[in-house]
Design a protein around this motif. Structure first.
Motif, PDB file in Angstrom:
ATOM      1  N   ASP A 188      63.102  21.710  -8.773  1.00  0.00           N
ATOM      2  CA  ASP A 188      63.223  21.633 -10.233  1.00  0.00           C
ATOM      3  C   ASP A 188      62.124  20.764 -10.839  1.00  0.00           C
ATOM      4  O   ASP A 188      61.576  21.087 -11.897  1.00  0.00           O
ATOM      5  CB  ASP A 188      64.599  21.127 -10.638  1.00  0.00           C
ATOM      6  CG  ASP A 188      64.942  19.788 -10.001  1.00  0.00           C
ATOM      7  OD1 ASP A 188      64.361  19.465  -8.954  1.00  0.00           O
ATOM      8  OD2 ASP A 188      65.795  19.075 -10.557  1.00  0.00           O
ATOM      9  N   ALA A 189      61.772  19.667 -10.175  1.00  0.00           N
ATOM     10  CA  ALA A 189      60.693  18.807 -10.672  1.00  0.00           C
ATOM     11  C   ALA A 189      59.352  19.534 -10.607  1.00  0.00           C
ATOM     12  O   ALA A 189      58.530  19.422 -11.529  1.00  0.00           O
ATOM     13  CB  ALA A 189      60.626  17.520  -9.859  1.00  0.00           C
ATOM     14  N   ILE A 190      59.139  20.289  -9.552  1.00  0.00           N
ATOM     15  CA  ILE A 190      57.893  21.048  -9.417  1.00  0.00           C
ATOM     16  C   ILE A 190      57.826  22.140 -10.481  1.00  0.00           C
ATOM     17  O   ILE A 190      56.790  22.339 -11.123  1.00  0.00           O
ATOM     18  CB  ILE A 190      57.777  21.645  -8.000  1.00  0.00           C
ATOM     19  CG1 ILE A 190      57.663  20.512  -6.979  1.00  0.00           C
ATOM     20  CG2 ILE A 190      56.577  22.586  -7.896  1.00  0.00           C
ATOM     21  CD1 ILE A 190      57.776  20.952  -5.562  1.00  0.00           C
ATOM     22  N   TRP A 191      58.935  22.832 -10.690  1.00  0.00           N
ATOM     23  CA  TRP A 191      58.969  23.903 -11.680  1.00  0.00           C
ATOM     24  C   TRP A 191      58.739  23.345 -13.090  1.00  0.00           C
ATOM     25  O   TRP A 191      58.013  23.940 -13.883  1.00  0.00           O
ATOM     26  CB  TRP A 191      60.294  24.647 -11.607  1.00  0.00           C
ATOM     27  CG  TRP A 191      60.347  25.802 -12.548  1.00  0.00           C
ATOM     28  CD1 TRP A 191      61.123  25.933 -13.639  1.00  0.00           C
ATOM     29  CD2 TRP A 191      59.565  27.001 -12.490  1.00  0.00           C
ATOM     30  NE1 TRP A 191      60.887  27.124 -14.255  1.00  0.00           N
ATOM     31  CE2 TRP A 191      59.932  27.805 -13.577  1.00  0.00           C
ATOM     32  CE3 TRP A 191      58.583  27.467 -11.621  1.00  0.00           C
ATOM     33  CZ2 TRP A 191      59.365  29.042 -13.825  1.00  0.00           C
ATOM     34  CZ3 TRP A 191      58.020  28.705 -11.871  1.00  0.00           C
ATOM     35  CH2 TRP A 191      58.401  29.469 -12.946  1.00  0.00           C
ATOM     36  N   ASN A 192      59.336  22.200 -13.383  1.00  0.00           N
ATOM     37  CA  ASN A 192      59.116  21.573 -14.693  1.00  0.00           C
ATOM     38  C   ASN A 192      57.652  21.189 -14.891  1.00  0.00           C
ATOM     39  O   ASN A 192      57.102  21.348 -15.981  1.00  0.00           O
ATOM     40  CB  ASN A 192      60.012  20.350 -14.861  1.00  0.00           C
ATOM     41  CG  ASN A 192      61.458  20.728 -15.055  1.00  0.00           C
ATOM     42  OD1 ASN A 192      61.773  21.821 -15.504  1.00  0.00           O
ATOM     43  ND2 ASN A 192      62.347  19.812 -14.703  1.00  0.00           N
ATOM     44  N   GLN A 193      57.012  20.695 -13.840  1.00  0.00           N
ATOM     45  CA  GLN A 193      55.592  20.325 -13.938  1.00  0.00           C
ATOM     46  C   GLN A 193      54.726  21.561 -14.153  1.00  0.00           C
ATOM     47  O   GLN A 193      53.792  21.540 -14.965  1.00  0.00           O
ATOM     48  CB  GLN A 193      55.147  19.579 -12.675  1.00  0.00           C
ATOM     49  CG  GLN A 193      53.727  19.086 -12.741  1.00  0.00           C
ATOM     50  CD  GLN A 193      53.525  18.050 -13.824  1.00  0.00           C
ATOM     51  OE1 GLN A 193      54.341  17.162 -14.014  1.00  0.00           O
ATOM     52  NE2 GLN A 193      52.424  18.153 -14.543  1.00  0.00           N
ATOM     53  N   ILE A 194      55.028  22.645 -13.462  1.00  0.00           N
ATOM     54  CA  ILE A 194      54.270  23.887 -13.646  1.00  0.00           C
ATOM     55  C   ILE A 194      54.432  24.400 -15.068  1.00  0.00           C
ATOM     56  O   ILE A 194      53.457  24.823 -15.705  1.00  0.00           O
ATOM     57  CB  ILE A 194      54.707  24.945 -12.616  1.00  0.00           C
ATOM     58  CG1 ILE A 194      54.265  24.528 -11.215  1.00  0.00           C
ATOM     59  CG2 ILE A 194      54.132  26.320 -12.962  1.00  0.00           C
ATOM     60  CD1 ILE A 194      54.809  25.384 -10.106  1.00  0.00           C
ATOM     61  N   GLN A 195      55.647  24.356 -15.592  1.00  0.00           N
ATOM     62  CA  GLN A 195      55.873  24.800 -16.966  1.00  0.00           C
ATOM     63  C   GLN A 195      55.126  23.916 -17.956  1.00  0.00           C
ATOM     64  O   GLN A 195      54.607  24.410 -18.959  1.00  0.00           O
ATOM     65  CB  GLN A 195      57.367  24.799 -17.286  1.00  0.00           C
ATOM     66  CG  GLN A 195      58.104  25.926 -16.624  1.00  0.00           C
ATOM     67  CD  GLN A 195      59.593  25.887 -16.946  1.00  0.00           C
ATOM     68  OE1 GLN A 195      60.157  24.831 -17.195  1.00  0.00           O
ATOM     69  NE2 GLN A 195      60.223  27.055 -16.917  1.00  0.00           N
ATOM     70  N   LEU A 196      55.051  22.637 -17.679  1.00  0.00           N
ATOM     71  CA  LEU A 196      54.312  21.712 -18.546  1.00  0.00           C
ATOM     72  C   LEU A 196      52.832  22.063 -18.546  1.00  0.00           C
ATOM     73  O   LEU A 196      52.186  22.081 -19.590  1.00  0.00           O
ATOM     74  CB  LEU A 196      54.534  20.270 -18.086  1.00  0.00           C
ATOM     75  CG  LEU A 196      53.909  19.175 -18.930  1.00  0.00           C
ATOM     76  CD1 LEU A 196      54.567  19.156 -20.308  1.00  0.00           C
ATOM     77  CD2 LEU A 196      54.058  17.841 -18.236  1.00  0.00           C
ATOM     78  N   LEU A 231      51.494  25.010 -17.844  1.00  0.00           N
ATOM     79  CA  LEU A 231      51.289  26.317 -18.466  1.00  0.00           C
ATOM     80  C   LEU A 231      51.436  26.274 -19.979  1.00  0.00           C
ATOM     81  O   LEU A 231      50.836  27.086 -20.687  1.00  0.00           O
ATOM     82  CB  LEU A 231      52.252  27.338 -17.878  1.00  0.00           C
ATOM     83  CG  LEU A 231      52.003  27.716 -16.412  1.00  0.00           C
ATOM     84  CD1 LEU A 231      53.069  28.696 -15.922  1.00  0.00           C
ATOM     85  CD2 LEU A 231      50.623  28.306 -16.229  1.00  0.00           C
ATOM     86  N   SER A 232      52.209  25.339 -20.468  1.00  0.00           N
ATOM     87  CA  SER A 232      52.392  25.234 -21.917  1.00  0.00           C
ATOM     88  C   SER A 232      51.264  24.422 -22.564  1.00  0.00           C
ATOM     89  O   SER A 232      51.307  24.172 -23.758  1.00  0.00           O
ATOM     90  CB  SER A 232      53.745  24.608 -22.242  1.00  0.00           C
ATOM     91  OG  SER A 232      53.767  23.255 -21.850  1.00  0.00           O
ATOM     92  N   GLY A 233      50.304  24.006 -21.790  1.00  0.00           N
ATOM     93  CA  GLY A 233      49.178  23.259 -22.338  1.00  0.00           C
ATOM     94  C   GLY A 233      49.439  21.777 -22.455  1.00  0.00           C
ATOM     95  O   GLY A 233      48.774  21.084 -23.211  1.00  0.00           O
ATOM     96  N   GLY A 234      50.453  21.276 -21.753  1.00  0.00           N
ATOM     97  CA  GLY A 234      50.741  19.850 -21.771  1.00  0.00           C
ATOM     98  C   GLY A 234      51.573  19.404 -22.958  1.00  0.00           C
ATOM     99  O   GLY A 234      51.722  18.218 -23.186  1.00  0.00           O
ATOM    100  N   GLN A 235      52.088  20.328 -23.708  1.00  0.00           N
ATOM    101  CA  GLN A 235      52.907  19.977 -24.870  1.00  0.00           C
ATOM    102  C   GLN A 235      54.347  19.796 -24.432  1.00  0.00           C
ATOM    103  O   GLN A 235      54.873  20.592 -23.655  1.00  0.00           O
ATOM    104  CB  GLN A 235      52.832  21.072 -25.927  1.00  0.00           C
ATOM    105  CG  GLN A 235      51.422  21.341 -26.404  1.00  0.00           C
ATOM    106  CD  GLN A 235      51.352  22.638 -27.194  1.00  0.00           C
ATOM    107  OE1 GLN A 235      52.318  23.358 -27.300  1.00  0.00           O
ATOM    108  NE2 GLN A 235      50.181  22.913 -27.750  1.00  0.00           N
ATOM    109  N   ASN A 236      54.981  18.774 -24.912  1.00  0.00           N
ATOM    110  CA  ASN A 236      56.395  18.564 -24.615  1.00  0.00           C
ATOM    111  C   ASN A 236      57.236  19.527 -25.446  1.00  0.00           C
ATOM    112  O   ASN A 236      56.942  19.784 -26.587  1.00  0.00           O
ATOM    113  CB  ASN A 236      56.814  17.114 -24.920  1.00  0.00           C
ATOM    114  CG  ASN A 236      56.186  16.156 -23.943  1.00  0.00           C
ATOM    115  OD1 ASN A 236      55.918  16.511 -22.809  1.00  0.00           O
ATOM    116  ND2 ASN A 236      55.969  14.943 -24.394  1.00  0.00           N
ATOM    117  N   ARG A 237      58.309  19.991 -24.837  1.00  0.00           N
ATOM    118  CA  ARG A 237      59.185  20.926 -25.557  1.00  0.00           C
ATOM    119  C   ARG A 237      60.305  20.201 -26.204  1.00  0.00           C
ATOM    120  O   ARG A 237      60.915  19.334 -25.808  1.00  0.00           O
ATOM    121  CB  ARG A 237      59.736  21.971 -24.610  1.00  0.00           C
ATOM    122  CG  ARG A 237      58.653  22.878 -24.095  1.00  0.00           C
ATOM    123  CD  ARG A 237      59.317  24.028 -23.437  1.00  0.00           C
ATOM    124  NE  ARG A 237      58.790  24.134 -22.085  1.00  0.00           N
ATOM    125  CZ  ARG A 237      59.189  25.020 -21.234  1.00  0.00           C
ATOM    126  NH1 ARG A 237      60.128  25.846 -21.535  1.00  0.00           N
ATOM    127  NH2 ARG A 237      58.680  25.113 -20.055  1.00  0.00           N
TER     128      ARG A 237
END
Length: 66
Positions: A50-58, A60-66
């Motif tokens: 889950d931590a790895i997946w969250n980092q990948i999503q971060l 891919l989103s360009g480093g923007q927090n959701r």
């Protein structure tokens, strides 16, 4: 003429089956490598998928927090 068509079909079938075999072999090799890396991260550092997946999503989103 018919013999040439049969021989050509056999050669094409061998090439295609060789390509499919390489594709499957590389896919399995990649899956095993990823699984090994995930297990190593989990057992050595306590980093879960889950931590790895969250980092990948971060990333891919360009480093923007959701």
């Amino acid at each position: 003429m018919e013999l040439l068509i049969v021989l050509g079909a056999i050669v094409i079938a061998i090439v295609v089956f060789g390509w499919v075999f390489k594709l499957i072999k590389n896919t399995i090799q990649t899956v095993l490598l990823v699984a090994f890396l995930l297990l190593a991260l989990y057992f050595l550092f306590g980093i879960g998928p889950d931590a790895i997946w969250n980092q990948i999503q971060l990333w891919l989103s360009g480093g923007q927090n959701r």
